[in-house]
Design a protein around this motif. Structure first.
Motif, PDB file in Angstrom:
ATOM      1  N   GLY A 117     -53.612-117.008  85.206  1.00 42.24           N
ATOM      2  CA  GLY A 117     -53.088-115.659  85.437  1.00 42.24           C
ATOM      3  C   GLY A 117     -52.598-115.044  84.140  1.00 42.24           C
ATOM      4  O   GLY A 117     -52.149-115.751  83.242  1.00 42.24           O
ATOM      5  N   ALA A 118     -52.692-113.730  84.046  1.00 40.29           N
ATOM      6  CA  ALA A 118     -52.241-113.023  82.843  1.00 40.29           C
ATOM      7  C   ALA A 118     -50.719-113.069  82.739  1.00 40.29           C
ATOM      8  O   ALA A 118     -50.011-113.016  83.745  1.00 40.29           O
ATOM      9  N   ALA A 119     -50.238-113.167  81.516  1.00 40.08           N
ATOM     10  CA  ALA A 119     -48.804-113.135  81.230  1.00 40.08           C
ATOM     11  C   ALA A 119     -48.625-112.543  79.829  1.00 40.08           C
ATOM     12  O   ALA A 119     -49.580-112.037  79.243  1.00 40.08           O
ATOM     13  N   ARG A 120     -47.413-112.597  79.295  1.00 38.59           N
ATOM     14  CA  ARG A 120     -47.156-111.947  78.014  1.00 38.59           C
ATOM     15  C   ARG A 120     -48.083-112.437  76.901  1.00 38.59           C
ATOM     16  O   ARG A 120     -48.557-111.657  76.085  1.00 38.59           O
ATOM     17  N   TRP A 121     -48.351-113.728  76.836  1.00 38.99           N
ATOM     18  CA  TRP A 121     -49.076-114.290  75.695  1.00 38.99           C
ATOM     19  C   TRP A 121     -50.513-114.684  76.006  1.00 38.99           C
ATOM     20  O   TRP A 121     -51.159-115.318  75.178  1.00 38.99           O
ATOM     21  N   ASN A 122     -51.018-114.352  77.180  1.00 37.82           N
ATOM     22  CA  ASN A 122     -52.416-114.660  77.498  1.00 37.82           C
ATOM     23  C   ASN A 122     -52.972-113.666  78.506  1.00 37.82           C
ATOM     24  O   ASN A 122     -52.252-113.198  79.387  1.00 37.82           O
TER      25      ASN A 122
END
Length: 149
Positions: A20-25
């Motif tokens: 899942g998308a997050a701040r660093w990916n």
């Protein structure tokens, strides 16, 4: 070095990334987020869960990163001035995705957006050194009921 991850009990028995998308990916980039302390791992959960679901069954994962393992660090001077703003997720994701694509290390140290001078550690399960990172144990974790969104 020991790092910490607080997660629902059903996900606490192994080191896996959701993609899942997050701040660093970005979405589809598999990264495991950990924190330098239990307290920071707790705050990360509170912020990202917006206070919802904190009464579920949680565990704190105690993870060992061998001291000899190389760690790549992002320092504040590498980041846009307003990197903590939600609108800057794209800039931060680009940096994390570049680290993943280069495969330079199994661990990326990034600054916490919640507490200045605190650090989170991202783990790359696709890196060959990842096998040296070990889940030492899981402990029961209960969020204090006074914590509200």
């Amino acid at each position: 070095m020991q790092v910490y991850r607080i997660t629902k009990a059903q996900y606490a028995d192994r080191l896996v990334a959701s993609g899942g998308a997050a701040r660093w990916n970005g979405r589809g980039q598999f990264v495991i987020y950990t924190a330098a302390t239990r307290a920071l791992a707790c705050l990360e959960n509170v912020v990202h869960r917006s206070g919802e679901g904190l009464a579920d069954d949680f565990r704190v994962m105690v993870i060992d990163i061998p001291d000899a393992l190389p760690v790549t660090s992002l320092v504040l001077s590498d980041l846009p001035a307003d990197w903590v703003d939600f609108q800057q997720y794209g800039s931060c994701q680009k940096l994390g995705n570049t680290w993943l694509q280069r495969g330079e290390s199994a661990v990326l140290r990034v600054p916490s957006a919640i507490i200045a001078d605190e650090w989170n550690y991202l783990l790359n399960p696709a890196h060959s050194d990842f096998q040296r990172i070990q889940l030492l144990r899981t402990d029961l974790f209960v969020f204090d009921p006074r914590i509200k969104s």
